[in-house]
Design a protein around this motif. Sequence first.
Motif, PDB file in Angstrom:
ATOM      1  N   LYS A 165     -54.805 -25.514 -67.321  1.00 17.95           N
ATOM      2  CA  LYS A 165     -56.179 -25.367 -66.185  1.00 17.95           C
ATOM      3  C   LYS A 165     -55.971 -25.723 -65.296  1.00 17.95           C
ATOM      4  CE  LYS A 165     -60.251 -24.220 -65.417  1.00 17.95           C
ATOM      5  NZ  LYS A 165     -61.624 -23.514 -65.292  1.00 17.95           N
ATOM      6  N   TRP A 166     -56.024 -27.715 -65.598  1.00 21.96           N
ATOM      7  CA  TRP A 166     -55.685 -28.698 -65.034  1.00 21.96           C
ATOM      8  C   TRP A 166     -53.867 -28.179 -63.727  1.00 21.96           C
ATOM      9  CZ3 TRP A 166     -58.584 -32.223 -64.180  1.00 21.96           C
ATOM     10  CH2 TRP A 166     -59.989 -32.367 -64.772  1.00 21.96           C
ATOM     11  N   TRP A 167     -53.433 -27.287 -64.337  1.00 25.53           N
ATOM     12  CA  TRP A 167     -51.611 -27.470 -63.011  1.00 25.53           C
ATOM     13  C   TRP A 167     -52.552 -26.587 -62.341  1.00 25.53           C
ATOM     14  CZ3 TRP A 167     -46.475 -27.306 -64.867  1.00 25.53           C
ATOM     15  CH2 TRP A 167     -46.312 -28.032 -65.443  1.00 25.53           C
ATOM     16  N   TRP A 168     -52.923 -25.498 -62.760  1.00 21.60           N
ATOM     17  CA  TRP A 168     -54.129 -24.877 -61.171  1.00 21.60           C
ATOM     18  C   TRP A 168     -54.908 -25.006 -60.717  1.00 21.60           C
ATOM     19  CZ3 TRP A 168     -54.223 -19.277 -59.892  1.00 21.60           C
ATOM     20  CH2 TRP A 168     -55.461 -18.542 -59.298  1.00 21.60           C
ATOM     21  N   ARG A 169     -55.367 -26.597 -61.854  1.00 21.63           N
ATOM     22  CA  ARG A 169     -56.648 -26.989 -60.183  1.00 21.63           C
ATOM     23  C   ARG A 169     -55.678 -27.347 -59.379  1.00 21.63           C
ATOM     24  NH1 ARG A 169     -61.370 -30.391 -63.138  1.00 21.63           N
ATOM     25  NH2 ARG A 169     -61.949 -30.105 -60.734  1.00 21.63           N
ATOM     26  N   PHE A 170     -54.526 -28.473 -59.752  1.00 20.29           N
ATOM     27  CA  PHE A 170     -54.209 -29.661 -58.824  1.00 20.29           C
ATOM     28  C   PHE A 170     -53.385 -28.762 -57.898  1.00 20.29           C
ATOM     29  CE2 PHE A 170     -50.665 -31.574 -57.436  1.00 20.29           C
ATOM     30  CZ  PHE A 170     -50.560 -32.573 -57.865  1.00 20.29           C
ATOM     31  N   LYS A 171     -52.506 -27.255 -58.089  1.00 21.17           N
ATOM     32  CA  LYS A 171     -52.476 -26.419 -57.043  1.00 21.17           C
ATOM     33  C   LYS A 171     -53.611 -26.027 -56.007  1.00 21.17           C
ATOM     34  CE  LYS A 171     -49.031 -24.577 -56.619  1.00 21.17           C
ATOM     35  NZ  LYS A 171     -47.440 -25.169 -55.796  1.00 21.17           N
ATOM     36  N   ILE A 172     -54.664 -25.687 -55.994  1.00 18.78           N
ATOM     37  CA  ILE A 172     -55.762 -25.514 -55.543  1.00 18.78           C
ATOM     38  C   ILE A 172     -56.943 -25.837 -54.794  1.00 18.78           C
ATOM     39  CG2 ILE A 172     -55.956 -22.817 -56.686  1.00 18.78           C
ATOM     40  CD1 ILE A 172     -58.241 -23.591 -58.080  1.00 18.78           C
ATOM     41  N   GLU A 173     -56.795 -27.636 -55.624  1.00 16.14           N
ATOM     42  CA  GLU A 173     -58.254 -28.191 -55.038  1.00 16.14           C
ATOM     43  C   GLU A 173     -57.533 -28.948 -54.153  1.00 16.14           C
ATOM     44  OE1 GLU A 173     -60.688 -29.838 -58.234  1.00 16.14           O
ATOM     45  OE2 GLU A 173     -60.740 -27.527 -59.056  1.00 16.14           O
ATOM     46  N   LYS A 174     -57.103 -28.803 -53.677  1.00 19.87           N
ATOM     47  CA  LYS A 174     -55.648 -30.022 -52.636  1.00 19.87           C
ATOM     48  C   LYS A 174     -56.727 -30.851 -51.635  1.00 19.87           C
ATOM     49  CE  LYS A 174     -52.435 -26.467 -51.968  1.00 19.87           C
ATOM     50  NZ  LYS A 174     -51.407 -26.087 -51.270  1.00 19.87           N
ATOM     51  N   ASP A 175     -57.871 -31.243 -51.484  1.00 17.70           N
ATOM     52  CA  ASP A 175     -58.807 -32.332 -50.958  1.00 17.70           C
ATOM     53  C   ASP A 175     -59.708 -32.430 -51.636  1.00 17.70           C
ATOM     54  OD1 ASP A 175     -57.880 -31.086 -48.231  1.00 17.70           O
ATOM     55  OD2 ASP A 175     -59.234 -29.577 -47.817  1.00 17.70           O
ATOM     56  N   GLY A 176     -59.707 -32.516 -53.287  1.00 10.49           N
ATOM     57  CA  GLY A 176     -59.589 -33.011 -54.060  1.00 10.49           C
ATOM     58  C   GLY A 176     -59.177 -34.609 -54.420  1.00 10.49           C
TER      59      GLY A 176
END
Length: 340
Positions: A33-44
């Motif tokens: 899921k962290w792979w997924w979050r890295f892809k979608i949370e680009k402004d994090g």
Amino acid sequence: MNWVAWEKTIAPIEYGGLGFGSLKDANLAMLAKWWWRFKIEKDGLWRNLIWAIHHNNRSWTAIPAKVSMSGPWKQIMSIHDPLARRGIDLKKTMKTVMVNGSDTSFWLDGWMGEIPLNLRYPRLFSLERSKMCNVADRINPNVSGPRILWDWVRPISNDQENHELQDISALLSAISVSSGLDRLFLSSFNRSRPNRVFMWNNWTPKKVGIVAWRAEKIRLPTKEALARRRINIPNLSCILCGEYVESSDHLFVACHFAQTIWQNIASWCKIPPIVAFDIRALLDLHGFIQGSRKRKKALHAIVLIVIWCIWKTRNEAMFNNAQPHIVKVLEEVKSLGFFG
């Protein structure tokens, strides 16, 4: 004891398992899921920190990781290999659907197939001035077709670069950019589904269904099964009839004790006499009777209960020297069938 392979036991119910799940698989899923979050949370902030630490200008990738650097991110990225051995490539599984191009990396995301453009056209990528550009930065929608806005550090100067430019231009000529948001989704993992899947019934307790599940897989510890595993069994005869070798098909189908029970059950359920040659025929019986879906489900539940009661009676006779009684089994079946 006849064991069932652990992979079959933890498999989802729709794939013939018990649906227990695996702690290891759950852990891999949470890390993925962290792979997924890295892809979608680009402004994090956390993502920008990971990018600043792990990104390497000599090796561009959408999700960077320095193998030489220990820490939680290395552990998260290390799940790629165990998943790949199971046929799951996380990088290819995460698919980007480009709509307006504002959230899709032109070079690094796999929006034009499984292979990102930076790997398909390495010479052009080396000339790109802004390697983190989005699709919207390079493709300008136009009435006559998309207009490509290149930004090279120097002009195209050799045949190889010109060939790549012609190829990518032809590829992008059919691309349309419209209003809407880009999406990222996970493609399904094609797990091989068995030709036959055991049908569970939520009208019966799990322990009841497990006996039939193991019996169909020929994984009950009958005398014949134990003897096959070279366990010394002095007498292989069925303890309920004493006439034939005790196997799963004999115990639940061919045994005179079991046949008498099945005929009484047929009369009780008001269906034609039950004629079966193996356990699968018993488990499929409900599909061949007339009536509503509820009636079919009720008959299927009764079949599972009968199999469980016969196995329970067999064990009581085997280990407690109890005398098997057909009437007692029928009463127990009706009692469990009523309360179930």
